[in-house]
Design a protein around this motif. Structure first.
Motif, PDB file in Angstrom:
ATOM      1  N   UNK A  93      12.625  25.536  -9.172  1.00 19.73           N
ATOM      2  CA  UNK A  93      11.805  24.352  -9.398  1.00 19.73           C
ATOM      3  C   UNK A  93      10.529  24.391  -8.568  1.00 19.73           C
ATOM      4  N   UNK A  94       9.520  23.745  -9.089  1.00 21.22           N
ATOM      5  CA  UNK A  94       8.321  23.495  -8.313  1.00 21.22           C
ATOM      6  C   UNK A  94       8.600  22.273  -7.443  1.00 21.22           C
ATOM      7  N   UNK A  95       8.540  22.431  -6.139  1.00 24.71           N
ATOM      8  CA  UNK A  95       8.731  21.321  -5.211  1.00 24.71           C
ATOM      9  C   UNK A  95       7.356  20.725  -4.913  1.00 24.71           C
ATOM     10  N   UNK A  96       7.128  19.558  -5.472  1.00 22.32           N
ATOM     11  CA  UNK A  96       5.816  18.917  -5.377  1.00 22.32           C
ATOM     12  C   UNK A  96       5.881  17.780  -4.358  1.00 22.32           C
ATOM     13  N   UNK A  97       5.048  17.845  -3.348  1.00 25.44           N
ATOM     14  CA  UNK A  97       5.045  16.838  -2.288  1.00 25.44           C
ATOM     15  C   UNK A  97       4.247  15.620  -2.728  1.00 25.44           C
ATOM     16  N   UNK A  98       4.791  14.433  -2.465  1.00 21.17           N
ATOM     17  CA  UNK A  98       4.146  13.191  -2.877  1.00 21.17           C
ATOM     18  C   UNK A  98       2.818  12.944  -2.186  1.00 21.17           C
ATOM     19  N   UNK A  99       2.175  11.855  -2.577  1.00 22.27           N
ATOM     20  CA  UNK A  99       0.852  11.550  -2.047  1.00 22.27           C
ATOM     21  C   UNK A  99       0.938  10.684  -0.789  1.00 22.27           C
ATOM     22  N   UNK A 100      -0.065  10.829   0.067  1.00 26.44           N
ATOM     23  CA  UNK A 100      -0.136  10.062   1.310  1.00 26.44           C
ATOM     24  C   UNK A 100      -0.603   8.638   1.064  1.00 26.44           C
ATOM     25  N   UNK A 101      -0.385   7.793   2.061  1.00 27.47           N
ATOM     26  CA  UNK A 101      -0.977   6.471   2.032  1.00 27.47           C
ATOM     27  C   UNK A 101      -2.494   6.610   2.172  1.00 27.47           C
ATOM     28  N   UNK A 102      -3.204   5.603   1.720  1.00 25.09           N
ATOM     29  CA  UNK A 102      -4.662   5.661   1.782  1.00 25.09           C
ATOM     30  C   UNK A 102      -5.166   5.436   3.207  1.00 25.09           C
ATOM     31  N   UNK A 103      -6.241   6.112   3.521  1.00 23.20           N
ATOM     32  CA  UNK A 103      -6.847   5.952   4.832  1.00 23.20           C
ATOM     33  C   UNK A 103      -7.453   4.557   4.952  1.00 23.20           C
ATOM     34  N   UNK A 104      -7.265   3.933   6.096  1.00 25.22           N
ATOM     35  CA  UNK A 104      -7.783   2.584   6.316  1.00 25.22           C
ATOM     36  C   UNK A 104      -7.994   2.382   7.812  1.00 25.22           C
ATOM     37  N   UNK A 105      -8.431   1.173   8.173  1.00 18.52           N
ATOM     38  CA  UNK A 105      -8.630   0.869   9.591  1.00 18.52           C
ATOM     39  C   UNK A 105      -7.308   0.963  10.350  1.00 18.52           C
ATOM     40  N   UNK A 106      -6.214   0.591   9.658  1.00 19.69           N
ATOM     41  CA  UNK A 106      -4.900   0.640  10.292  1.00 19.69           C
ATOM     42  C   UNK A 106      -4.294   2.038  10.237  1.00 19.69           C
ATOM     43  N   UNK A 107      -4.629   2.797   9.197  1.00 18.91           N
ATOM     44  CA  UNK A 107      -4.077   4.144   9.027  1.00 18.91           C
ATOM     45  C   UNK A 107      -5.230   5.145   9.083  1.00 18.91           C
ATOM     46  N   UNK A 108      -5.471   5.656  10.247  1.00 21.57           N
ATOM     47  CA  UNK A 108      -6.594   6.587  10.422  1.00 21.57           C
ATOM     48  C   UNK A 108      -6.221   8.008  10.037  1.00 21.57           C
ATOM     49  N   UNK A 109      -4.945   8.344  10.178  1.00 19.07           N
ATOM     50  CA  UNK A 109      -4.495   9.702   9.879  1.00 19.07           C
ATOM     51  C   UNK A 109      -3.298   9.629   8.926  1.00 19.07           C
ATOM     52  N   UNK A 110      -3.560   9.494   7.627  1.00 21.74           N
ATOM     53  CA  UNK A 110      -2.485   9.356   6.630  1.00 21.74           C
ATOM     54  C   UNK A 110      -1.482  10.493   6.655  1.00 21.74           C
ATOM     55  N   UNK A 111      -1.925  11.680   7.067  1.00 18.05           N
ATOM     56  CA  UNK A 111      -1.038  12.835   7.069  1.00 18.05           C
ATOM     57  C   UNK A 111       0.048  12.743   8.142  1.00 18.05           C
ATOM     58  N   UNK A 112      -0.045  11.717   9.002  1.00 15.50           N
ATOM     59  CA  UNK A 112       0.955  11.533  10.051  1.00 15.50           C
ATOM     60  C   UNK A 112       1.858  10.333   9.794  1.00 15.50           C
ATOM     61  N   UNK A 113       1.643   9.646   8.664  1.00 13.96           N
ATOM     62  CA  UNK A 113       2.364   8.414   8.352  1.00 13.96           C
ATOM     63  C   UNK A 113       3.353   8.659   7.204  1.00 13.96           C
ATOM     64  N   UNK A 114       4.505   8.001   7.264  1.00 15.11           N
ATOM     65  CA  UNK A 114       5.501   8.130   6.193  1.00 15.11           C
ATOM     66  C   UNK A 114       4.878   7.846   4.835  1.00 15.11           C
ATOM     67  N   UNK A 115       5.235   8.663   3.846  1.00 20.27           N
ATOM     68  CA  UNK A 115       4.819   8.382   2.476  1.00 20.27           C
ATOM     69  C   UNK A 115       5.673   7.232   1.929  1.00 20.27           C
ATOM     70  N   UNK A 116       5.095   6.439   1.039  1.00 20.38           N
ATOM     71  CA  UNK A 116       5.772   5.226   0.568  1.00 20.38           C
ATOM     72  C   UNK A 116       5.834   5.187  -0.956  1.00 20.38           C
ATOM     73  N   UNK A 117       6.727   4.316  -1.467  1.00 21.88           N
ATOM     74  CA  UNK A 117       6.900   4.148  -2.898  1.00 21.88           C
ATOM     75  C   UNK A 117       6.219   2.885  -3.423  1.00 21.88           C
ATOM     76  N   UNK A 118       5.955   1.951  -2.538  1.00 19.46           N
ATOM     77  CA  UNK A 118       5.270   0.710  -2.922  1.00 19.46           C
ATOM     78  C   UNK A 118       4.215   0.358  -1.891  1.00 19.46           C
ATOM     79  N   UNK A 119       3.143  -0.244  -2.368  1.00 18.15           N
ATOM     80  CA  UNK A 119       2.095  -0.736  -1.481  1.00 18.15           C
ATOM     81  C   UNK A 119       2.588  -2.028  -0.821  1.00 18.15           C
ATOM     82  N   UNK A 120       1.892  -2.518   0.202  1.00 16.94           N
ATOM     83  CA  UNK A 120       2.303  -3.769   0.843  1.00 16.94           C
ATOM     84  C   UNK A 120       2.414  -4.955  -0.111  1.00 16.94           C
ATOM     85  N   UNK A 121       1.654  -4.955  -1.198  1.00 16.50           N
ATOM     86  CA  UNK A 121       1.741  -6.071  -2.152  1.00 16.50           C
ATOM     87  C   UNK A 121       2.781  -5.833  -3.254  1.00 16.50           C
ATOM     88  N   UNK A 122       3.549  -4.747  -3.127  1.00 18.41           N
ATOM     89  CA  UNK A 122       4.653  -4.499  -4.042  1.00 18.41           C
ATOM     90  C   UNK A 122       4.352  -3.606  -5.227  1.00 18.41           C
TER      91      UNK A 122
END
Length: 223
Positions: free
Chosen positions: A45-74
Motif C-alpha cells: 500500500x501507499x502510506x499517505x500521511x495526512x495534512x497538518x493544521x494550518x499555520x496561525x498565531x497560535x500554531x507557528x510550527x504546524x509540523x510539530x502539532x498533532x494532526x486533527x480530524x476536525x477544526x475547532x468549529x467542528x
C-alpha cells in the motif's frame, strides 16, 4: 492535472472530491519532502500521511502539532473526510474512495502516479506528535485526457517507478511523448510491461507516452 481538476485551485496534500468528482492527493517521495509518504513493500500500500493544521498565531510550527480530524468549529478536515470514507468502506456502506495521486518529482514538475483506492486509516507517532496515515491500494485503471477512468485488464497494477528513475526518464525524453512529441497528459510507461516481467527500477525500461499512445499500447511490447 489542472484539466482534471476542472480549473479548481488545488491545495497541498488532500483535495477531497474536487468539483464533487475526484479526490486528488498531492505527494512527494523526495528525501527532503515535508511528509514521509512511502510505498510499503510489506502490505503493497501507499502510506499517505495526512495534512497538518494550518499555520496561525497560535500554531507557528504546524509540523510539530498533532494532526486533527476536525477544526475547532467542528468542520471535517481533509484527514477527517478521508477517515470517514474509510469507515464507510469498512462498514460496507460505500465502495472505497478512489483518488488520483500526483507525485512531485522535481521542482515545478508533478506527474500522475495512478488511480488508487482508499482502504485503510490509522494513527501513528513520529516521535513528536500524532499523525494520520492512510493506506491506498493502486488499481490497474488508466485515465484518459478528459479525466475518465478506463478499466484495464492487462494484469496487476504496475509496480511504482522510483522518483529518481522518473526524473532520469523525464530528462532523457525531454518531457515529451516518444511517439508523437506531445507534452500534454504524459504517462510513464513500461517498455516491457510489469505484468510480463519488465522492471520499474531501470530507466531503460521506462518511457514517456501521451495518454493516447499509452492507452493504445496497453500491454504490448513495441519493437
Amino acid at each position: 492535472m489542472c484539466g482534471i481538476a476542472g480549473g479548481a485551485h488545488l491545495t497541498k496534500g488532500i483535495n477531497f472530491r474536487v468539483r464533487g468528482r475526484w479526490t486528488i492527493l498531492l505527494m512527494s517521495l523526495a528525501e527532503n519532502a515535508p511528509y514521509p509518504d512511502r510505498l510499503h513493500e510489506a502490505d503493497g500500500l501507499l502510506h499517505y500521511v495526512g495534512e497538518n493544521q494550518r499555520k496561525s498565531a497560535e500554531i507557528r510550527f504546524p509540523e510539530l502539532v498533532d494532526q486533527i480530524y476536525r477544526t475547532p468549529n467542528g468542520t471535517l478536515t481533509g484527514n477527517g473526510r478521508l477517515r470517514q470514507a474509510v469507515h464507510q468502506f469498512k462498514e460496507g456502506e460505500a465502495p472505497p474512495e478512489r483518488a488520483l495521486v500526483f507525485e512531485k518529482i522535481k521542482k515545478g514538475l508533478w506527474v500522475f502516479a495512478g488511480i488508487h483506492e482508499l482502504i485503510d486509516a490509522w494513527e501513528s507517532s513520529d516521535g513528536n506528535r500524532r499523525v494520520c496515515i492512510f493506506g491506498l491500494r493502486a488499481t490497474s485503471e488508466a485515465l484518459d485526457t478528459s479525466g475518465v477512468s478506463i478499466p484495464r485488464h492487462d494484469g496487476p497494477a504496475p509496480r511504482a517507478i522510483p522518483a529518481d528513475v522518473k526524473v532520469e526518464v523525464w530528462d532523457r525524453d525531454k518531457g515529451m511523448c516518444v511517439k508523437c512529441g506531445s507534452s500534454e497528459n504524459l504517462h510513464f510507461d513500461h517498455v516491457i510491461p510489469y505484468s510480463q516481467g519488465g522492471t520499474s527500477l531501470r530507466a531503460e525500461n521506462v518511457q514517456l507516452l501521451c495518454s493516447r499512445h499509452n492507452l493504445e499500447k496497453s500491454d504490448r511490447i513495441d519493437y
